[in-house]
Design an enzyme around this catalytic site. Structure first.
Site, PDB file in Angstrom:
ATOM      1  N   LYS A   1       0.838  -1.239  -0.248  1.00  0.00           N
ATOM      2  CA  LYS A   1       0.102   0.000   0.078  1.00  0.00           C
ATOM      3  C   LYS A   1       0.859   1.357   0.061  1.00  0.00           C
ATOM      4  O   LYS A   1       1.476   1.642   1.120  1.00  0.00           O
ATOM      5  CB  LYS A   1      -0.776   0.074   1.124  1.00  0.00           C
ATOM      6  CG  LYS A   1      -2.018   1.226   1.315  1.00  0.00           C
ATOM      7  CD  LYS A   1      -2.469   1.868   2.178  1.00  0.00           C
ATOM      8  CE  LYS A   1      -1.708   3.036   2.789  1.00  0.00           C
ATOM      9  NZ  LYS A   1      -1.461   4.200   1.823  1.00  0.00           N
TER      10      LYS A   1
ATOM     11  N   GLU B   1       9.170   2.066  10.762  1.00  0.00           N
ATOM     12  CA  GLU B   1      10.245   2.874  10.262  1.00  0.00           C
ATOM     13  C   GLU B   1       9.519   4.333  10.367  1.00  0.00           C
ATOM     14  O   GLU B   1       8.818   4.628   9.465  1.00  0.00           O
ATOM     15  CB  GLU B   1      10.740   2.526   8.854  1.00  0.00           C
ATOM     16  CG  GLU B   1      11.408   1.070   8.767  1.00  0.00           C
ATOM     17  CD  GLU B   1      12.784   1.377   9.188  1.00  0.00           C
ATOM     18  OE1 GLU B   1      13.321   2.262   9.770  1.00  0.00           O
ATOM     19  OE2 GLU B   1      13.546   0.089   9.254  1.00  0.00           O
TER      20      GLU B   1
ATOM     21  N   CYS C   1      13.367  11.242   6.112  1.00  0.00           N
ATOM     22  CA  CYS C   1      13.284  10.750   7.424  1.00  0.00           C
ATOM     23  C   CYS C   1      14.698  11.050   8.076  1.00  0.00           C
ATOM     24  O   CYS C   1      14.689  11.314   9.335  1.00  0.00           O
ATOM     25  CB  CYS C   1      13.033   9.192   7.590  1.00  0.00           C
ATOM     26  SG  CYS C   1      13.758   8.071   6.503  1.00  0.00           S
TER      27      CYS C   1
HETATM   28  P1  NAD Z   1       2.126   9.135   7.004  1.00  0.00           P
HETATM   29  O1  NAD Z   1       2.251   8.608   8.438  1.00  0.00           O
HETATM   30  O2  NAD Z   1       1.334  10.314   6.863  1.00  0.00           O
HETATM   31  O3  NAD Z   1       1.665   8.099   5.905  1.00  0.00           O
HETATM   32  C1  NAD Z   1       2.498   6.909   5.794  1.00  0.00           C
HETATM   33  C2  NAD Z   1       1.747   5.744   4.953  1.00  0.00           C
HETATM   34  O4  NAD Z   1       1.040   5.255   6.340  1.00  0.00           O
HETATM   35  C3  NAD Z   1       0.967   6.296   3.969  1.00  0.00           C
HETATM   36  O5  NAD Z   1       0.828   5.309   2.913  1.00  0.00           O
HETATM   37  C4  NAD Z   1      -0.447   6.400   4.686  1.00  0.00           C
HETATM   38  O6  NAD Z   1      -1.372   6.135   3.830  1.00  0.00           O
HETATM   39  C5  NAD Z   1      -0.329   5.078   5.892  1.00  0.00           C
HETATM   40  N1  NAD Z   1      -1.287   5.363   6.910  1.00  0.00           N
HETATM   41  C6  NAD Z   1      -1.593   6.646   7.774  1.00  0.00           C
HETATM   42  N2  NAD Z   1      -2.068   6.382   8.880  1.00  0.00           N
HETATM   43  C7  NAD Z   1      -2.475   5.144   9.021  1.00  0.00           C
HETATM   44  C8  NAD Z   1      -2.889   4.186   9.840  1.00  0.00           C
HETATM   45  N3  NAD Z   1      -3.610   4.583  10.934  1.00  0.00           N
HETATM   46  N4  NAD Z   1      -2.892   3.014   9.781  1.00  0.00           N
HETATM   47  C9  NAD Z   1      -2.453   2.298   8.544  1.00  0.00           C
HETATM   48  N5  NAD Z   1      -1.632   3.136   7.740  1.00  0.00           N
HETATM   49  C10 NAD Z   1      -1.607   4.319   7.973  1.00  0.00           C
HETATM   50  O7  NAD Z   1       3.641   9.659   6.641  1.00  0.00           O
HETATM   51  P2  NAD Z   1       4.120  10.445   5.276  1.00  0.00           P
HETATM   52  O8  NAD Z   1       3.581  12.078   5.420  1.00  0.00           O
HETATM   53  O9  NAD Z   1       3.634   9.945   4.082  1.00  0.00           O
HETATM   54  O10 NAD Z   1       5.705  10.427   5.374  1.00  0.00           O
HETATM   55  C11 NAD Z   1       6.499  11.336   5.948  1.00  0.00           C
HETATM   56  C12 NAD Z   1       6.911  10.491   7.472  1.00  0.00           C
HETATM   57  O11 NAD Z   1       7.312   9.423   7.235  1.00  0.00           O
HETATM   58  C13 NAD Z   1       7.795  11.382   8.233  1.00  0.00           C
HETATM   59  O12 NAD Z   1       7.433  11.360   9.632  1.00  0.00           O
HETATM   60  C14 NAD Z   1       9.040  10.559   7.973  1.00  0.00           C
HETATM   61  O13 NAD Z   1      10.114  10.873   9.105  1.00  0.00           O
HETATM   62  C15 NAD Z   1       8.558   9.211   7.962  1.00  0.00           C
HETATM   63  N6  NAD Z   1       9.506   8.529   7.231  1.00  0.00           N
HETATM   64  C16 NAD Z   1      10.564   7.307   7.922  1.00  0.00           C
HETATM   65  C17 NAD Z   1      11.397   6.728   7.315  1.00  0.00           C
HETATM   66  C18 NAD Z   1      12.039   5.822   8.051  1.00  0.00           C
HETATM   67  O14 NAD Z   1      12.694   4.992   7.677  1.00  0.00           O
HETATM   68  N7  NAD Z   1      12.221   5.842   9.285  1.00  0.00           N
HETATM   69  C19 NAD Z   1      11.521   6.689   5.904  1.00  0.00           C
HETATM   70  C20 NAD Z   1      10.460   7.580   5.221  1.00  0.00           C
HETATM   71  C21 NAD Z   1       9.470   8.414   5.830  1.00  0.00           C
END
Ligand code: NAD
Length: 508
Positions: A185, A263, A297
């Site tokens: 997803k 992550e 991230c």
């Molecule tokens: P987000 O949390 O808004 O969304 C990430 C994914 O999770 C999307 O596919 C979203 O649809 C899904 N999602 C959201 N809420 C959910 C829930 N309750 N249950 C299941 N799925 C859900 O993040 P974003 O804005 O797309 O990305 C930015 C964030 O991601 C930042 O906080 C960044 O630090 C983090 N990030 C972390 C890493 C890492 O390796 N640690 C890598 C990339 C991004």
């Protein structure tokens, strides 16, 4: 530096994407599908694609295909990943264009993201012949005690917008060689890029005589992620995104005794010691904080500088930020592209307001090109000199904001570095061996990544990637991360004519 801005139109972006998809041989985009594709370059929708499967249908197919995929020998599973790597090499340019369109990345970073997929495929192919278990000395005569690793089952992979394809590939390449089908997803910001990559993975499987349903993609937002998280057909859910998302998802997976790889958000710092090579440090800081428009991230968000070099370094970083070319990644050859949404820009502006109220002095951070691209969010990266590590500094703002603080003793710097809820990436700039070893040792950085004389971002795929505390504790990509995608089986084989019990127990 103010440069000319050359805006794109949605029609131009649609045509670029359509051409790339045609060369990729992937189902074309249109205007009457039910999944909307937007680009941060314009801030506007540019096309639609038909929705793929429902999460339920994907789970059913993944569970079915697992029953045969798990028995395919691992080196043969590796052939599918090798073929995927070949297809990615062939389509590197077109995939990079899609990454640019959907994530707003500059060309070089978009190409880098696709190359990262190729690297992880190469890594996983080698791994497909090295999923080693153990033979352990048994305390009983003529007994053989082994640990072997078996495929676990279908894996759900939920990804964030900022690495729209690389994070999927870290998971998918490893899961495939480990014998697990993948249901992906992607972020709802990147359906077209995801659709293209998944189509290549399916083509790779078909080319190798394998059921293409080992790789499936489902579109949608949090509700689709939630449904995968609660589905017991997925023994492992690998989820990348904000800490807020992880906080919601992890208990759902745990409540059914599933496993998760999390992550999540980072709040990454660099310590700059008095002995640092400042020329190199300024370059490293500028890329780490402003590269990818601060939307990694691992982006550098906090600079902890020894007071003896703080003014000089802050001045130089402010000048470097002021010279950065901000612009349209498709036309202006910029170093900094757009933020993903207007909401992301509002969060950045709000963080800068709070920092000012906390006594910070802000340089940069202005909105740019609002006239030419009113729905998009281009910003000048900001440097904020802070009197202390206040709550806003301890919060991840996913934008190019670099807070600068000072220290006197290394202990104080390490305490500041560790004094946030997140634990992803960190670095120290020093030419003092003792400081470097202290920082990477057990009483140094508490992060999953601790670098010396390079910034916190831009990891290679060979090492395990991930972070501690509110970053979630997961590890993906290189090293022995593959073990998270398999189940361990301990087997004792008695080839004697006796039945000795362990620990000398007698039961006659
Ligand atoms: P987000 O949390 O808004 O969304 C990430 C994914 O999770 C999307 O596919 C979203 O649809 C899904 N999602 C959201 N809420 C959910 C829930 N309750 N249950 C299941 N799925 C859900 O993040 P974003 O804005 O797309 O990305 C930015 C964030 O991601 C930042 O906080 C960044 O630090 C983090 N990030 C972390 C890493 C890492 O390796 N640690 C890598 C990339 C991004």
């Amino acid at each position: 530096m103010v440069t000319a801005f050359n805006p794109s139109s949605s029609a131009e972006i649609r045509s670029l994407a359509a051409d790339a998809l045609e060369r990729l041989g992937v189902a074309a985009i249109g205007t009457d599908g039910d999944v909307e594709a937007r680009s941060p370059i314009t801030g506007l929708p540019y096309a639609t694609i038909p929705s793929s499967l429902t999460a339920e249908d994907a789970a059913i197919r993944a569970a079915e295909v697992f029953t045969t995929w798990r028995d395919v020998p691992a080196p043969r599973r590796g052939e599918v990943v090798r073929r995927l790597g070949e297809l990615l090499r062939l389509h590197l340019d077109d995939l990079a264009t899609l990454v640019q369109i959907e994530a707003g990345k500059i060309r070089s970073e978009a190409l880098g993201e696709v190359r990262e997929m190729i690297d992880v495929c190469d890594f996983a192919v080698g791994l497909s012949r090295q999923l080693h278990g153990l033979t352990i000395a048994s305390e009983r005569p003529r007994h053989r005690l082994t640990e072997t690793w078996h495929p676990m089952g279908p894996i759900a992979v939920v990804t964030a917008f900022n690495f729209p394809v690389a994070v999927w590939s870290w998971n998918a390449a490893l899961a495939l060689v480990c014998g697990d089908p993948v249901v992906w997803k992607p972020s709802d910001h990147s359906p077209v890029t995801a659709s293209a990559c998944n189509a290549l993975a399916r083509r790779a499987a078909t080319d190798c005589g394998i059921d293409p349903d080992v790789c499936q993609v489902v579109f949608g937002g949090a509700e689709v992620g939630r449904s995968l998280a609660s589905d017991p057909r997925f023994p492992l859910v690998s989820a990348t995104g904000s800490t807020r998302m992880g906080r919601e998802l992890a208990p759902v997976v745990a409540s059914r005794f599933g496993r998760s790889i999390l992550e999540l958000g980072g709040n990454n710092a660099a310590i700059v010691a008095p002995s640092a090579d400042l020329d190199m440090t300024v370059r490293a800081i500028t890329f780490a904080a402003a590269g990818t428009a601060g939307q990694r991230c691992t982006s550098l968000r906090r600079l902890i500088v020894h007071e003896s070099v703080a003014d000089e370094l802050s001045d130089r970083v402010e000048r470097a930020f002021a010279r950065l070319r901000v612009g349209n990644p498709l036309h202006d050859d910029p170093l900094v592209g757009p933020l993903i949404t207007q909401e992301a820009r509002r969060l950045m502006e709000n963080a800068l307001d709070v920092a000012r109220a906390d006594g910070g002095s802000v340089v940069g951070g202005e909105r740019m090109f609002a006239d030419q691209a009113p729905e998009a969010s281009y910003v000048r990266p900001a440097v904020v000199r802070m009197p202390a590590q206040t709550e806003i500094v301890r919060t991840e703002t996913f934008a190019p904001v670099l807070y600068v603080m000072t220290y006197r003793e290394l202990d104080e710097a390490i305490a500041l570095q560790n004094g946030v809820p997140q634990g992803l990436a960190s670095s120290i700039f020093t030419t003092d061996l003792r400081e470097a070893e202290r920082f990477t040792g057990p009483s140094g950085s508490d992060c999953g990544i601790a670098n010396v004389n390079i910034g916190p971002s831009g990891a290679e795929i060979g090492g395990a990637f991930g972070g501690e505390k509110e970053t979630g504790g997961g590890r993906e990509s290189g090293s022995d991360s593959w073990k998270a995608y398999m189940r361990r089986s301990t087997a004792t084989v008695n080839y004697s004519n006796e039945l000795p019990l362990a620990q000398g127990v007698v039961f006659e």
